[in-house]
Enzyme design. Structure first.
Site, PDB file in Angstrom:
ATOM      1  N   HIS A 195     -18.910 -26.867   4.065  1.00 52.22           N
ATOM      2  CA  HIS A 195     -18.950 -28.076   3.235  1.00 52.22           C
ATOM      3  C   HIS A 195     -18.811 -29.258   4.175  1.00 52.22           C
ATOM      4  O   HIS A 195     -17.711 -29.551   4.654  1.00 52.22           O
ATOM      5  CB  HIS A 195     -17.807 -27.998   2.224  1.00 52.22           C
ATOM      6  CG  HIS A 195     -17.934 -28.978   1.112  1.00 52.22           C
ATOM      7  ND1 HIS A 195     -18.692 -28.732  -0.005  1.00 52.22           N
ATOM      8  CD2 HIS A 195     -17.416 -30.210   0.931  1.00 52.22           C
ATOM      9  CE1 HIS A 195     -18.622 -29.765  -0.832  1.00 52.22           C
ATOM     10  NE2 HIS A 195     -17.856 -30.688  -0.274  1.00 52.22           N
ATOM     11  N   HIS A 204     -13.035 -32.549  -2.349  1.00 54.91           N
ATOM     12  CA  HIS A 204     -12.413 -33.014  -3.595  1.00 54.91           C
ATOM     13  C   HIS A 204     -11.514 -31.950  -4.248  1.00 54.91           C
ATOM     14  O   HIS A 204     -11.167 -32.069  -5.416  1.00 54.91           O
ATOM     15  CB  HIS A 204     -13.482 -33.446  -4.602  1.00 54.91           C
ATOM     16  CG  HIS A 204     -14.267 -34.638  -4.166  1.00 54.91           C
ATOM     17  ND1 HIS A 204     -13.666 -35.824  -3.776  1.00 54.91           N
ATOM     18  CD2 HIS A 204     -15.603 -34.841  -4.051  1.00 54.91           C
ATOM     19  CE1 HIS A 204     -14.615 -36.697  -3.447  1.00 54.91           C
ATOM     20  NE2 HIS A 204     -15.792 -36.127  -3.588  1.00 54.91           N
TER      21      HIS A 204
END
Ligand SMILES: [Fe+2]
Length: 251
Positions: free
Chosen positions: A143, A60
């Site tokens: 991630h 994001h």
């Protein structure tokens, strides 16, 4: 960390917790701080002021347009390295511990569901080599959605980095361990934010979207707030000697 509840616990608890744990460097994944998705320069500065030494990001990263010019200049906020070559910012930076030890921090994105521009496998070895030219203490924030990718990366890097710590899935895993070569690993360090939720989102909204397939505007939940993470201890040679999950209810 997720949303305002995550930021609040960081601002009110992180400094005290660092002292209690003797944590000399604090790395924080901040990609969900702005209302659950993305980060703004103002929020990044607040987290750094609250006691984070370095902030990593994730899928994001680009949700808030104002973050791009900020990342171009930022020295303590990094984004996944395996994005477009011309994207602003960097995927490797260094924090300095209280005793002067430099800690290299690498941020990469896994492939499953996240579709990075490049595979992390194409560049992880060069990033680790670059970090190790400056310091033997290197931490990788991977991630990623898939446990297999995170476990594979930790195994691949065993003996070359101090720790490989997973983020993104928001559920703390029970696999904190030291690999044979001296690398600490944990598939997901958990979520600092509201746990009475579906990974940070108000449960009724997340469930409604799953049950009906209809678009729903997600809102960050507010109950069951915890600060979660991992505490890694290492020697001057960069080899990890301990890793423990951190799980602190708040307030
Ligand atoms: Fe993520």
């Amino acid at each position: 960390m997720v949303g305002r509840p995550g930021r609040t616990v960081v601002e009110e608890r992180l400094r005290g917790l660092r002292e209690e744990l003797g944590a000399e460097v604090c790395i924080l994944n901040g990609e969900n701080v702005a209302d659950g998705v993305g980060i703004t320069p103002k929020l990044a500065e607040r987290l750094l002021a609250a006691g984070a030494d370095l902030i990593t990001l994730g899928n994001h990263t680009w949700r808030r347009s104002e973050i791009a010019p900020y990342l171009r200049e930022a020295e303590r906020v990094i984004r996944p390295a395996n994005t477009w070559a011309e994207a602003p910012g960097r995927g490797l930076a260094f924090a300095t511990a209280a005793d002067g030890t430099e800690v290299g921090v690498v941020n990469v994105l896994g492939s499953l569901f996240l579709d990075p521009h490049r595979s992390m496998w194409e560049l992880i070895d060069d990033l680790v080599d670059e970090a190790r030219e400056r310091t033997p203490v290197v931490v990788v924030d991977v991630h990623a959605e898939a446990t297999s990718e995170k476990v594979a990366l930790a195994t691949w890097l065993d003996g070359r980095v101090t720790a490989v710590l997973g983020t993104h899935t928001h559920v703390q895993t029970a696999d904190a361990r030291i690999l044979p070569g001296g690398t600490a690993a944990m598939t997901d360090v958990g979520m600092t934010g509201p746990h009475d939720s579906v990974i940070g989102v108000k449960a009724d909204l997340a469930i409604h979207r799953m049950r009906t397939g209809m678009p729903v505007r997600f809102e960050v939940a507010d109950g069951g707030v915890r600060l979660e993470g991992a505490l890694v201890t290492c020697g001057p040679d960069g080899r990890a000697t301990a890793i423990e999950p951190v799980r602190v209810p708040w307030p």
